[in-house]
Design an enzyme around this catalytic site. Structure first.
Site, PDB file in Angstrom:
ATOM      1  N   TRP A 128       0.299  -1.161  -0.159  1.00 22.83           N
ATOM      2  CA  TRP A 128      -0.354  -0.161  -0.259  1.00 22.83           C
ATOM      3  C   TRP A 128       1.147   1.680  -0.002  1.00 22.83           C
ATOM      4  O   TRP A 128       0.674   2.066  -0.636  1.00 22.83           O
ATOM      5  CB  TRP A 128      -1.079   0.391   0.843  1.00 22.83           C
ATOM      6  CG  TRP A 128      -1.781  -0.561   1.361  1.00 22.83           C
ATOM      7  CD1 TRP A 128      -1.665  -2.055   1.683  1.00 22.83           C
ATOM      8  CD2 TRP A 128      -2.681  -1.824   0.490  1.00 22.83           C
ATOM      9  NE1 TRP A 128      -3.274  -3.434   2.177  1.00 22.83           N
ATOM     10  CE2 TRP A 128      -3.759  -2.611   0.661  1.00 22.83           C
ATOM     11  CE3 TRP A 128      -3.035  -0.767  -0.929  1.00 22.83           C
ATOM     12  CZ2 TRP A 128      -4.714  -3.044  -0.388  1.00 22.83           C
ATOM     13  CZ3 TRP A 128      -4.295  -1.358  -1.825  1.00 22.83           C
ATOM     14  CH2 TRP A 128      -4.849  -2.322  -1.429  1.00 22.83           C
ATOM     15  N   ASP A 172      -1.174   6.901   6.115  1.00 22.97           N
ATOM     16  CA  ASP A 172      -2.322   5.669   6.006  1.00 22.97           C
ATOM     17  C   ASP A 172      -2.581   5.263   6.703  1.00 22.97           C
ATOM     18  O   ASP A 172      -2.041   4.763   7.350  1.00 22.97           O
ATOM     19  CB  ASP A 172      -2.238   4.854   4.738  1.00 22.97           C
ATOM     20  CG  ASP A 172      -3.401   3.553   4.666  1.00 22.97           C
ATOM     21  OD1 ASP A 172      -4.150   3.968   5.254  1.00 22.97           O
ATOM     22  OD2 ASP A 172      -2.828   3.374   3.126  1.00 22.97           O
ATOM     23  N   LYS A 184     -11.716  -1.976   7.566  1.00 22.15           N
ATOM     24  CA  LYS A 184     -10.965  -2.583   8.325  1.00 22.15           C
ATOM     25  C   LYS A 184     -11.089  -2.788   9.600  1.00 22.15           C
ATOM     26  O   LYS A 184     -10.675  -3.350  10.592  1.00 22.15           O
ATOM     27  CB  LYS A 184      -9.151  -2.377   8.393  1.00 22.15           C
ATOM     28  CG  LYS A 184      -8.783  -2.502   6.908  1.00 22.15           C
ATOM     29  CD  LYS A 184      -8.750  -3.677   6.100  1.00 22.15           C
ATOM     30  CE  LYS A 184      -8.224  -3.378   4.417  1.00 22.15           C
ATOM     31  NZ  LYS A 184      -7.610  -2.522   3.842  1.00 22.15           N
TER      32      LYS A 184
HETATM   33  C1  LIG Z   1      -6.872  -2.040   2.759  1.00 12.91           C
HETATM   34  C2  LIG Z   1      -5.837  -1.223   2.181  1.00 12.91           C
HETATM   35  C3  LIG Z   1      -5.344   0.051   1.717  1.00 12.91           C
HETATM   36  C4  LIG Z   1      -7.044  -0.266   0.554  1.00 12.91           C
HETATM   37  O1  LIG Z   1      -7.917   0.814   0.703  1.00 12.91           O
HETATM   38  P1  LIG Z   1      -9.518   0.245  -0.791  1.00 12.91           P
HETATM   39  O2  LIG Z   1     -10.616   0.933   0.681  1.00 12.91           O
HETATM   40  O3  LIG Z   1      -9.735  -1.327  -0.579  1.00 12.91           O
HETATM   41  O4  LIG Z   1      -8.561   1.622  -1.341  1.00 12.91           O
HETATM   42  C5  LIG Z   1      -4.538   0.801   0.998  1.00 12.91           C
HETATM   43  N1  LIG Z   1      -3.826   1.318   2.940  1.00 12.91           N
HETATM   44  C6  LIG Z   1      -3.907  -0.215   3.488  1.00 12.91           C
HETATM   45  C7  LIG Z   1      -3.212   0.286   4.830  1.00 12.91           C
HETATM   46  C8  LIG Z   1      -4.433  -1.235   3.747  1.00 12.91           C
HETATM   47  O5  LIG Z   1      -4.897  -2.355   4.727  1.00 12.91           O
END
Ligand SMILES: *Cc1c(COP(=O)(O)O)cnc(C)c1O
Length: 355
Positions: free
Chosen positions: A99, A166, A190
């Site tokens: 990511w 993020d 998540k």
């Molecule tokens: C799941 C995840 C993403 C992607 O998320 P989307 O909502 O599917 O775009 C980005 N960063 C991290 C750390 C993730 O766990």
């Protein structure tokens, strides 16, 4: 049979969040209409957005000068939206996983990007430390929890520039010093809600300074000024987000979530380290409390599939590892119970006894 949900995302939510959301989907606030068929501008819905926002601010102790907005597009859209709004001269990125790497790639579309450190050559098995951040960078982007590889930066870094993080897969699992960040974003699926909404916490005095024309929808100001109501926000995911935030508060807030995360992780990593069949995949000091990755020891490699089947027969769901790591991944987000991790550990012990 009782199921234990270890899915990495979308993932386990507290049962009462699902039940309360289901009730509102059938009949929203006794209106005779479903949550799915009301206007996002209905007078009953604004309080949902307001309370969700207020609870996020309360739970994470968000200081004055920050806005909380709810957008679509997932965390992945933030990979673009962040540099579009904040990359002025250059941006620094820490490459700690899939990511993080994707976020960095998008930033390059907008200008100069400095990769301050990377663990890519080591298949992201650790989090680089002791790197230098250029003091003239607009921000340092980090991924606090690397969902796929199972490493985590479980603290707020001290760096000479603002942080942008993020936090998709560990937000609300520990107290955070929000004042160190210009932006925190998280896809909700998540640790906060069902898929469909992204939570963005951002420092408002940094907005509106981008040296480029921004499409209206990409401009954070659009959404801050309209309180996430510029266009139709994801109504049901925002509602289930609200229910989750109520649940976090009722259960002791992020301090309690942190404590529980440590307890769960100790149980699972403890067994990985003790059990002769298994081993962890990442540097011990960087082990994620949220996504616990492990593989079979070499001499038992052929037991990988049989263990997955064995665990599945005992109710474990989603413990298969991501294809980039292999083996197993037990995701232990806020809703994961001690009972759940004990069930996994019991399966690991039983399987060991058979071999
Ligand atoms: C799941 C995840 C993403 C992607 O998320 P989307 O909502 O599917 O775009 C980005 N960063 C991290 C750390 C993730 O766990």
């Amino acid at each position: 049979m009782k199921k234990y949900n270890f899915n990495a995302g979308p993932s386990m939510l507290p049962r009462e969040v699902i039940e309360n959301t289901a009730k509102q989907i059938l009949d929203f606030n006794g209106s005779g209409l479903s949550l799915m068929e009301i206007s996002h501008r209905a007078k009953d819905f604004q309080p949902v957005v307001d309370e969700a926002e207020a609870l996020i601010k309360e739970l994470l102790d968000v200081p004055e000068g920050y806005a909380v907005i709810f957008l679509g597009g997932g965390a992945s859209l933030q990979f673009t939206q962040v540099p579009a709004n904040f990359l002025i001269n250059k941006a620094a990125y820490l490459n700690t996983g899939t990511w993080a790497n994707k976020a960095e790639k998008e930033a390059k579309l907008y200008g100069e990007v400095v990769e301050v450190a990377s663990s890519k050559d080591a298949n992201y098995t650790f989090v680089p430390k002791g790197f230098d951040v250029p003091a003239d960078a607009d921000y340092l982007h980090i991924t606090t929890n690397n969902t796929i590889y199972g490493t985590e930066i479980r603290k707020d870094l001290d760096v000479p520039v603002p942080l942008i993080a993020d936090m998709s897969s560990d937000i609300m699992s520990r107290p955070v010093d929000v004042s160190k960040y210009d932006v925190i974003y998280a896809g909700a699926q998540k640790n906060m809600s069902m898929a469909g909404v992204t939570v963005i916490i951002l420092k408002t005095d940094k907005l509106g300074k981008a040296p480029r024309q921004l499409p209206t929808m990409l401009n954070y100001l659009t959404h801050v000024e309209k309180g996430s109501m510029f266009n139709t926000p994801p109504v049901v995911p925002i509602y289930s987000l609200l229910e989750t935030m109520r649940w976090v508060k009722k259960n002791g807030g992020v301090e309690a979530m942190d404590k529980l995360a440590k307890q769960r992780a100790e149980i699972v990593y403890g067994e990985i380290d003790r059990n002769k069949l298994f081993k962890g995949t990442v540097a011990e000091e960087d082990r994620s409390l949220m996504n616990i990755c492990f593989v079979m020891n070499e001499e038992y490699a052929e037991l990988e599939k049989p263990f997955l089947e064995f665990a599945t027969e005992r109710g474990m769901v989603g413990v298969k590892g991501h294809r980039s790591v292999g083996g197993f991944r037990a995701s232990c987000y806020n809703a994961q119970t001690i009972e759940g991790v004990n069930a996994l550990v019991a399966a690991m012990k039983e399987f060991e006894a058979k071999h």
